[in-house]
Design a protein around this motif. Structure first.
Motif, PDB file in Angstrom:
ATOM      1  N   UNK A   1       0.799  -1.220   0.000  1.00 50.05           N
ATOM      2  CA  UNK A   1       0.000   0.000   0.000  1.00 50.05           C
ATOM      3  C   UNK A   1       0.827   1.262   0.000  1.00 50.05           C
ATOM      4  N   UNK A   2       0.141   2.394  -0.185  1.00 53.53           N
ATOM      5  CA  UNK A   2       0.821   3.695  -0.313  1.00 53.53           C
ATOM      6  C   UNK A   2       1.691   4.043   0.886  1.00 53.53           C
ATOM      7  N   UNK A   3       1.270   3.687   2.101  1.00 55.34           N
ATOM      8  CA  UNK A   3       2.065   4.020   3.284  1.00 55.34           C
ATOM      9  C   UNK A   3       3.424   3.362   3.281  1.00 55.34           C
ATOM     10  N   UNK A   4       3.510   2.161   2.700  1.00 55.03           N
ATOM     11  CA  UNK A   4       4.783   1.435   2.662  1.00 55.03           C
ATOM     12  C   UNK A   4       5.756   2.026   1.640  1.00 55.03           C
ATOM     13  N   UNK A   5       5.282   2.903   0.779  1.00 52.22           N
ATOM     14  CA  UNK A   5       6.170   3.520  -0.211  1.00 52.22           C
ATOM     15  C   UNK A   5       7.169   4.473   0.425  1.00 52.22           C
ATOM     16  N   UNK A   6       6.902   4.927   1.645  1.00 53.46           N
ATOM     17  CA  UNK A   6       7.792   5.873   2.312  1.00 53.46           C
ATOM     18  C   UNK A   6       8.827   5.198   3.206  1.00 53.46           C
ATOM     19  N   UNK A   7       8.774   3.890   3.327  1.00 52.82           N
ATOM     20  CA  UNK A   7       9.706   3.149   4.193  1.00 52.82           C
ATOM     21  C   UNK A   7      11.104   3.218   3.592  1.00 52.82           C
ATOM     22  N   UNK A   8      12.097   3.351   4.468  1.00 56.17           N
ATOM     23  CA  UNK A   8      13.488   3.342   4.029  1.00 56.17           C
ATOM     24  C   UNK A   8      14.257   2.327   4.865  1.00 56.17           C
ATOM     25  N   UNK A   9      15.045   1.433   4.264  1.00 60.46           N
ATOM     26  CA  UNK A   9      15.233   1.305   2.827  1.00 60.46           C
ATOM     27  C   UNK A   9      13.953   0.827   2.139  1.00 60.46           C
ATOM     28  N   UNK A  10      13.923   1.008   0.837  1.00 61.26           N
ATOM     29  CA  UNK A  10      12.754   0.683   0.024  1.00 61.26           C
ATOM     30  C   UNK A  10      12.356  -0.783   0.217  1.00 61.26           C
ATOM     31  N   UNK A  11      11.038  -1.052   0.193  1.00 60.98           N
ATOM     32  CA  UNK A  11      10.530  -2.421   0.323  1.00 60.98           C
ATOM     33  C   UNK A  11       9.767  -2.804  -0.939  1.00 60.98           C
ATOM     34  N   UNK A  12       9.698  -4.095  -1.188  1.00 61.42           N
ATOM     35  CA  UNK A  12       8.980  -4.599  -2.343  1.00 61.42           C
ATOM     36  C   UNK A  12       8.742  -6.087  -2.209  1.00 61.42           C
ATOM     37  N   UNK A  13       8.280  -6.675  -3.286  1.00 59.38           N
ATOM     38  CA  UNK A  13       8.025  -8.107  -3.341  1.00 59.38           C
ATOM     39  C   UNK A  13       8.042  -8.535  -4.802  1.00 59.38           C
ATOM     40  N   UNK A  14       7.835  -9.802  -5.049  1.00 59.77           N
ATOM     41  CA  UNK A  14       7.833 -10.315  -6.411  1.00 59.77           C
ATOM     42  C   UNK A  14       6.415 -10.579  -6.887  1.00 59.77           C
ATOM     43  N   UNK A  15       6.162 -10.337  -8.152  1.00 55.81           N
ATOM     44  CA  UNK A  15       4.944 -10.789  -8.818  1.00 55.81           C
ATOM     45  C   UNK A  15       5.380 -11.881  -9.793  1.00 55.81           C
ATOM     46  N   UNK A  16       4.697 -13.011  -9.759  1.00 56.50           N
ATOM     47  CA  UNK A  16       5.083 -14.157 -10.584  1.00 56.50           C
ATOM     48  C   UNK A  16       3.897 -14.555 -11.456  1.00 56.50           C
ATOM     49  N   UNK A  17       4.145 -14.666 -12.755  1.00 54.40           N
ATOM     50  CA  UNK A  17       3.126 -15.061 -13.726  1.00 54.40           C
ATOM     51  C   UNK A  17       3.646 -16.271 -14.490  1.00 54.40           C
ATOM     52  N   UNK A  18       2.810 -17.275 -14.654  1.00 51.18           N
ATOM     53  CA  UNK A  18       3.184 -18.506 -15.351  1.00 51.18           C
ATOM     54  C   UNK A  18       2.388 -18.631 -16.649  1.00 51.18           C
ATOM     55  N   UNK A  19       3.084 -18.890 -17.736  1.00 52.03           N
ATOM     56  CA  UNK A  19       2.474 -19.185 -19.038  1.00 52.03           C
ATOM     57  C   UNK A  19       1.425 -18.162 -19.473  1.00 52.03           C
ATOM     58  N   UNK A  20       1.661 -16.895 -19.178  1.00 50.42           N
ATOM     59  CA  UNK A  20       0.752 -15.808 -19.581  1.00 50.42           C
ATOM     60  C   UNK A  20      -0.674 -15.989 -19.061  1.00 50.42           C
ATOM     61  N   UNK A  21      -0.828 -16.712 -17.970  1.00 48.46           N
ATOM     62  CA  UNK A  21      -2.160 -16.861 -17.383  1.00 48.46           C
ATOM     63  C   UNK A  21      -2.655 -15.500 -16.903  1.00 48.46           C
ATOM     64  N   UNK A  22      -3.964 -15.315 -16.775  1.00 46.65           N
ATOM     65  CA  UNK A  22      -4.485 -13.993 -16.406  1.00 46.65           C
ATOM     66  C   UNK A  22      -4.325 -13.653 -14.932  1.00 46.65           C
ATOM     67  N   UNK A  23      -3.738 -14.512 -14.141  1.00 45.85           N
ATOM     68  CA  UNK A  23      -3.546 -14.225 -12.720  1.00 45.85           C
ATOM     69  C   UNK A  23      -2.059 -14.266 -12.376  1.00 45.85           C
ATOM     70  N   UNK A  24      -1.735 -13.561 -11.320  1.00 44.27           N
ATOM     71  CA  UNK A  24      -0.361 -13.443 -10.818  1.00 44.27           C
ATOM     72  C   UNK A  24      -0.392 -13.662  -9.320  1.00 44.27           C
ATOM     73  N   UNK A  25       0.685 -14.167  -8.760  1.00 44.93           N
ATOM     74  CA  UNK A  25       0.739 -14.207  -7.304  1.00 44.93           C
ATOM     75  C   UNK A  25       1.933 -13.412  -6.818  1.00 44.93           C
ATOM     76  N   UNK A  26       1.807 -12.949  -5.575  1.00 45.27           N
ATOM     77  CA  UNK A  26       2.860 -12.152  -4.952  1.00 45.27           C
ATOM     78  C   UNK A  26       3.670 -13.045  -4.021  1.00 45.27           C
TER      79      UNK A  26
END
Length: 114
Positions: A30-55
């Protein structure tokens, strides 16, 4: 991100190690986590161009996916910020082919006797 391990692909598995710099992989969203230092993130993974992704916010430095049938497959992995936006083009796609599985042997036929 390393290419998937060939010995795993031969068994229908995608195993690939990754390393990130200047970003901590965390379950912070969410937007509040954008101000955290150092920067935080995660991975989005998509398999075989399926219409869904998981984090994936596990920070175990490995993407493991099992159960691929024989044939060509594609795994796309994006490094995203807490608002799910791809960071500075940090995206990789691995295309790989799972070979036909050998016929199972050794069991033979089962005979039942009374």
């Amino acid at each position: 991100m390393d290419p998937p391990l060939p010995t795993a692909v031969a068994q229908g598995l995608f195993l690939s190690q990754y390393r990130v710099e200047n970003v901590r992989i965390l379950q912070a969203f969410g937007p509040g986590a954008l101000t955290v230092s150092p920067r935080v993130g995660h991975l989005h993974i998509t398999v075989d161009d399926l219409p869904w992704t998981w984090a994936d916010a596990s920070d175990n430095n490995t993407v493991d996916i099992g159960g691929f049938p024989p044939g060509e497959h594609k795994v796309k992995i994006d490094l995203v910020d807490a608002n799910h936006e791809v960071l500075n083009g940090q995206s990789v796609t691995h295309t790989f082919t799972v070979p036909p599985m050998p016929a199972k042997t050794g069991m033979g036929q089962v005979h039942m006797h009374k």
